[in-house]
Design a protein around this motif. Structure first.
Motif, PDB file in Angstrom:
ATOM      1  N   HIS A  76       0.830  -1.201   0.000  1.00 26.51           N
ATOM      2  CA  HIS A  76       0.000   0.000   0.000  1.00 26.51           C
ATOM      3  C   HIS A  76       0.862   1.247   0.000  1.00 26.51           C
ATOM      4  O   HIS A  76       2.006   1.224   0.439  1.00 26.51           O
ATOM      5  CB  HIS A  76      -0.863   0.044   1.263  1.00 26.51           C
ATOM      6  CG  HIS A  76      -2.208  -0.579   1.097  1.00 26.51           C
ATOM      7  ND1 HIS A  76      -3.198  -0.440   2.032  1.00 26.51           N
ATOM      8  CD2 HIS A  76      -2.736  -1.326   0.107  1.00 26.51           C
ATOM      9  CE1 HIS A  76      -4.286  -1.089   1.631  1.00 26.51           C
ATOM     10  NE2 HIS A  76      -4.020  -1.644   0.464  1.00 26.51           N
ATOM     11  N   MET A  87      -5.401   5.365   1.161  1.00 23.90           N
ATOM     12  CA  MET A  87      -4.403   4.364   0.830  1.00 23.90           C
ATOM     13  C   MET A  87      -4.730   3.754  -0.516  1.00 23.90           C
ATOM     14  O   MET A  87      -5.889   3.505  -0.829  1.00 23.90           O
ATOM     15  CB  MET A  87      -4.380   3.269   1.885  1.00 23.90           C
ATOM     16  CG  MET A  87      -3.962   3.788   3.247  1.00 23.90           C
ATOM     17  SD  MET A  87      -3.619   2.466   4.389  1.00 23.90           S
ATOM     18  CE  MET A  87      -5.200   1.688   4.523  1.00 23.90           C
ATOM     19  N   HIS A 109       3.679   1.014   2.790  1.00 22.23           N
ATOM     20  CA  HIS A 109       3.611   0.064   3.905  1.00 22.23           C
ATOM     21  C   HIS A 109       3.031  -1.252   3.421  1.00 22.23           C
ATOM     22  O   HIS A 109       2.450  -1.325   2.341  1.00 22.23           O
ATOM     23  CB  HIS A 109       2.765   0.622   5.057  1.00 22.23           C
ATOM     24  CG  HIS A 109       1.380   1.039   4.637  1.00 22.23           C
ATOM     25  ND1 HIS A 109       1.120   2.275   4.099  1.00 22.23           N
ATOM     26  CD2 HIS A 109       0.198   0.380   4.671  1.00 22.23           C
ATOM     27  CE1 HIS A 109      -0.180   2.359   3.826  1.00 22.23           C
ATOM     28  NE2 HIS A 109      -0.764   1.230   4.156  1.00 22.23           N
ATOM     29  N   MET A 111       0.161  -3.871   4.020  1.00 27.88           N
ATOM     30  CA  MET A 111      -1.139  -3.908   4.679  1.00 27.88           C
ATOM     31  C   MET A 111      -1.462  -5.368   4.943  1.00 27.88           C
ATOM     32  O   MET A 111      -1.592  -6.162   4.025  1.00 27.88           O
ATOM     33  CB  MET A 111      -2.196  -3.286   3.756  1.00 27.88           C
ATOM     34  CG  MET A 111      -3.444  -2.865   4.492  1.00 27.88           C
ATOM     35  SD  MET A 111      -3.342  -1.158   5.129  1.00 27.88           S
ATOM     36  CE  MET A 111      -2.755  -1.412   6.797  1.00 27.88           C
TER      37      MET A 111
END
Ligand SMILES: [Cu+2]
Length: 151
Positions: A76, A87, A109, A111
């Motif tokens: 993400h 996101m 990041h 997820m």
């Protein structure tokens, strides 16, 4: 006669080239460090953060994340527009040659959804990272409390 000879020659050549490939040192320029997961209660998706390194001369893409501890794992990116942020799923993230890509809160990041067990702060969970050069790198990710802001 001639044909079987050619077949034999082809088999030898194939075998030879295959061996040449196998004998070459495995090229594994990608690595992952400083991996951690933010423990959020219940079914809330958990963010995973880490540093992806590329020691090679060519850029390499991070193309996927998987974990046996979660039913679903995605890449993400948080996108901020003014005071709102959302996101978006990303297919791949480039790690530059001789560079590091930092996955941190507020940006890229992992997820992680559908945890198979409740996350315990202080424990580690393995995440497996797939790269475009065929490498799969598994890192032990520390579970940290929900209030953790950076690494
Ligand atoms: Cu996300």
């Amino acid at each position: 006669m001639n044909t079987s000879r050619q077949l034999l020659l082809a088999a030898l050549l194939c075998g030879a080239s295959f061996q040449a490939f196998a004998a070459e040192p495995a090229s594994a320029p990608a690595s992952v460090s400083d991996c951690w997961i933010r423990a959020l209660p219940g079914d809330l998706p958990k963010g995973g953060y880490f540093k992806a390194h590329n020691a090679g001369d060519q850029p390499v893409n991070l193309v996927g994340i998987s974990s046996t501890a979660f039913g679903m794992a995605m890449l993400h990116q948080t996108q901020s527009q003014g005071s709102t942020s959302s996101m978006a799923m990303v297919e791949q993230v480039p790690v530059p040659a001789h560079g590091t890509l930092v996955f941190a809160p507020g940006n890229y990041h992992a997820m992680l959804e559908e945890p198979k067990q409740a996350l315990k702060v202080g424990s580690t969970i393995p995440l497996t990272f797939s790269f475009s050069n065929g490498q799969k790198v598994t890192a032990a990710c520390a579970v940290k409390s929900a209030g953790t802001m950076g690494q």
